[in-house]
Design a protein around this motif. Structure first.
Motif: not given
Length: 161
Positions: A112-121, A130-139, A147-148
């Motif tokens: 949740x901290x590093x990526x965007x949820x797509x589907x959660x069945x 995504x670039x945005x999720x990784x920017x948010x994680x670094x922020x 992360x790696x």
């Protein structure tokens, strides 16, 4: 959404279900639709161009085959202890998390901290880096090396390059 969409996705109201049949009938229709789609996908071959004389139903069915319907990552090498890890990490940035795994909660908090949820069945959740999720994680002060490192620790397969 309109009534046709509600019926197609199986979200019609209870009154509509009683008017058009019971829940068993609705479920049976959905299962049949899924089987029909699967048979169609197996039988169709990709086409590079559409001719002008095709009907609209032909165009609709061909448009689904002109794009790739998923990626095959079966060649990714599993780690020897893959059973004890909760995630599949794919080269396209997609991460699949087993919701039934004992480390689900820890992996979920991290993803949740590093990526965007797509589907959660219910059993397998899908996330996307995504670039945005990784920017948010670094922020939020999660450095790239962490992360790696953590993603590698949770991943069932060798980290894609």
């Amino acid at each position: 959404t309109n009534e046709a969409d509600d019926d197609y996705y199986g979200t019609a109201s209870t009154n509509q279900q009683h008017e058009g049949g019971d829940e068993y009938t609705s479920a049976k229709k959905l299962v049949q639709r899924a089987a029909d789609r699967e048979a169609l996908l197996k039988n169709l071959k990709p086409s590079s161009s559409l001719s002008a004389d095709r009907s609209s139903s032909d165009v609709t069915s061909l448009s689904t085959t002109s794009t790739q319907l998923g990626a095959d990552f079966s060649s990714l090498k599993l780690k020897p202890d893959h059973i004890s890890r909760p995630c599949w990490t794919c080269p396209d940035g997609t991460i699949y998390l087993e919701a039934f795994h004992e480390f689900y909660t820890k992996a979920y908090d991290f993803l949740v901290a590093i990526s965007e949820p797509v589907a959660r069945p219910e059993y397998v959740h899908e996330y996307k880096l995504t670039p945005y999720s990784l920017y948010a994680a670094v922020a939020t002060n999660i450095d790239t090396e962490s992360i790696v490192r953590v993603l590698n620790r949770f991943s069932k397969n060798e980290m894609p390059v």
